[in-house]
Structures are given as structure tokens and as C-alpha cells.
Motif scaffolding. Structure first.
Motif, mmCIF file in Angstrom:
data_model
loop_
_atom_site.group_PDB
_atom_site.id
_atom_site.type_symbol
_atom_site.label_atom_id
_atom_site.label_comp_id
_atom_site.label_asym_id
_atom_site.label_seq_id
_atom_site.Cartn_x
_atom_site.Cartn_y
_atom_site.Cartn_z
ATOM 1 N N UNK A 11 0.844 -1.189 0.000
ATOM 2 C CA UNK A 11 0.000 0.000 0.000
ATOM 3 C C UNK A 11 0.881 1.241 0.000
ATOM 4 N N UNK A 12 0.596 2.166 -0.916
ATOM 5 C CA UNK A 12 1.376 3.389 -1.018
ATOM 6 C C UNK A 12 0.439 4.558 -1.301
ATOM 7 N N UNK A 13 0.765 5.730 -0.789
ATOM 8 C CA UNK A 13 -0.046 6.917 -1.022
ATOM 9 C C UNK A 13 0.181 7.470 -2.426
ATOM 10 N N UNK A 14 -0.813 8.160 -2.992
ATOM 11 C CA UNK A 14 -0.613 8.791 -4.296
ATOM 12 C C UNK A 14 0.622 9.680 -4.305
ATOM 13 N N UNK A 15 1.395 9.585 -5.387
ATOM 14 C CA UNK A 15 2.635 10.331 -5.495
ATOM 15 C C UNK A 15 3.837 9.609 -4.930
ATOM 16 N N UNK A 16 3.616 8.519 -4.242
ATOM 17 C CA UNK A 16 4.696 7.755 -3.651
ATOM 18 C C UNK A 16 5.370 6.833 -4.637
ATOM 19 N N UNK A 17 6.314 6.043 -4.131
ATOM 20 C CA UNK A 17 7.101 5.140 -4.962
ATOM 21 C C UNK A 17 7.101 3.740 -4.378
ATOM 22 N N UNK A 18 7.313 2.772 -5.253
ATOM 23 C CA UNK A 18 7.368 1.371 -4.858
ATOM 24 C C UNK A 18 8.224 0.633 -5.873
ATOM 25 N N UNK A 19 8.971 -0.365 -5.421
ATOM 26 C CA UNK A 19 9.801 -1.164 -6.313
ATOM 27 C C UNK A 19 9.424 -2.630 -6.192
ATOM 28 N N UNK A 20 9.095 -3.248 -7.317
ATOM 29 C CA UNK A 20 8.785 -4.665 -7.375
ATOM 30 C C UNK A 20 10.017 -5.440 -7.835
ATOM 31 N N UNK A 21 10.115 -6.694 -7.402
ATOM 32 C CA UNK A 21 11.229 -7.556 -7.777
ATOM 33 C C UNK A 21 10.720 -8.861 -8.356
ATOM 34 N N UNK A 22 11.437 -9.368 -9.339
ATOM 35 C CA UNK A 22 11.155 -10.670 -9.921
ATOM 36 C C UNK A 22 12.456 -11.459 -9.928
ATOM 37 N N UNK A 23 12.499 -12.547 -9.175
ATOM 38 C CA UNK A 23 13.693 -13.381 -9.090
ATOM 39 C C UNK A 23 13.519 -14.629 -9.940
ATOM 40 N N UNK A 24 14.476 -14.875 -10.817
ATOM 41 C CA UNK A 24 14.437 -16.034 -11.701
ATOM 42 C C UNK A 24 15.731 -16.818 -11.560
ATOM 43 N N UNK A 25 15.638 -18.137 -11.672
ATOM 44 C CA UNK A 25 16.804 -19.001 -11.526
ATOM 45 C C UNK A 25 17.373 -19.433 -12.867
ATOM 46 N N UNK A 26 16.603 -19.303 -13.922
ATOM 47 C CA UNK A 26 17.013 -19.746 -15.244
ATOM 48 C C UNK A 26 17.349 -18.565 -16.146
ATOM 49 N N UNK A 27 18.082 -18.857 -17.188
ATOM 50 C CA UNK A 27 18.296 -17.844 -18.211
ATOM 51 C C UNK A 27 16.981 -17.560 -18.931
#
Length: 126
Positions: A11-27
Motif C-alpha cells: 500500500x502506497x499513497x498517491x505520489x509515492x514510490x514502490x519497487x517490485x522484484x522478480x527473481x528467476x533461476x534460469x536464463x
């Protein structure tokens, strides 16, 4: 399926920032980020193509979102700035391992991706 996990929603307020991550083990050939808002179809947000690190963004997020990866190439990030309520939804990380893109814009089409994570919820609200 290719093993991968997305995380970082919240949950983030309007105007805020957030970073998502995707971890993969394969090429992989490409990593795509997709959003599905309430009652809406899944929509392409951003894509990173591995061989040349080419990036692609939907018009609605250009200048506000940035896709990148770490030096191991096993973690892909989606940095989201200046967040607005309309970007609320479940964000999915999609993985494609085959070099099947015909056009650069194919990276924002859900049908080209073979493997999908379970999604992470992003809510922009005051």
C-alpha cells in the motif's frame, strides 16, 4: 515451469514510490511486468529483453516507471514513481525463454509469455 517469484507490492499513497522484484533461476529471453486492475484485463506495463537489455514501456507509465536488473541478471526490478490510484492492481512477472519476439512491442503482449508468477498486489490510496 520456470521457477520465479515476484514480490514488493503493498500500500502506497498517491505520489509515492514502490519497487517490485522478480527473481528467476534460469536464463531468459525476456521479462515482462503486467498489471490487472479490478474488473480489467491484464495489461502490459514494461519489458526487458535480455540479449541487448532493451526496455519497453506502455505509454501510460513512460517517464514514471523504470525496469532494470542486477549484475547477476537473476533479479529484475520495476521501480514505480509518482504513483496514481489508477495503477492499482495485481502485478505479474512473466518470463519467456525462447527468442520468439517478432516486433519489439511484442514484449507488452501477454500471449507471448510462457511462465507467470502468482502476482503481487499494489494499492495506491490515501
Amino acid at each position: 515451469q520456470v521457477q520465479h517469484v515476484e514480490s514488493g507490492g503493498g500500500l502506497v499513497q498517491p505520489g509515492g514510490s514502490l519497487t517490485l522484484s522478480c527473481e528467476v533461476s534460469e536464463n531468459y529471453y525476456a521479462i515482462g511486468w503486467f498489471r490487472q486492475g479490478p474488473g480489467k484485463e491484464r495489461e502490459g506495463v514494461s519489458c526487458l529483453r535480455s540479449p541487448d537489455s532493451n526496455t519497453l514501456y506502455s505509454d501510460s507509465v513512460k517517464g514514471r516507471f523504470t525496469i532494470s536488473r542486477d549484475n547477476t541478471k537473476k533479479t529484475v526490478y520495476l521501480q514505480m514513481n509518482s504513483l496514481k490510484p489508477e495503477v492499482t492492481g495485481v502485478y505479474y512477472c512473466a518470463v519467456e525463454t525462447a527468442e520468439i519476439f517478432v516486433r519489439p512491442e511484442d514484449g507488452l503482449d501477454a500471449y507471448v509469455y510462457k511462465y507467470w508468477g502468482q502476482g503481487t498486489q499494489v494499492t495506491v490510496s490515501s
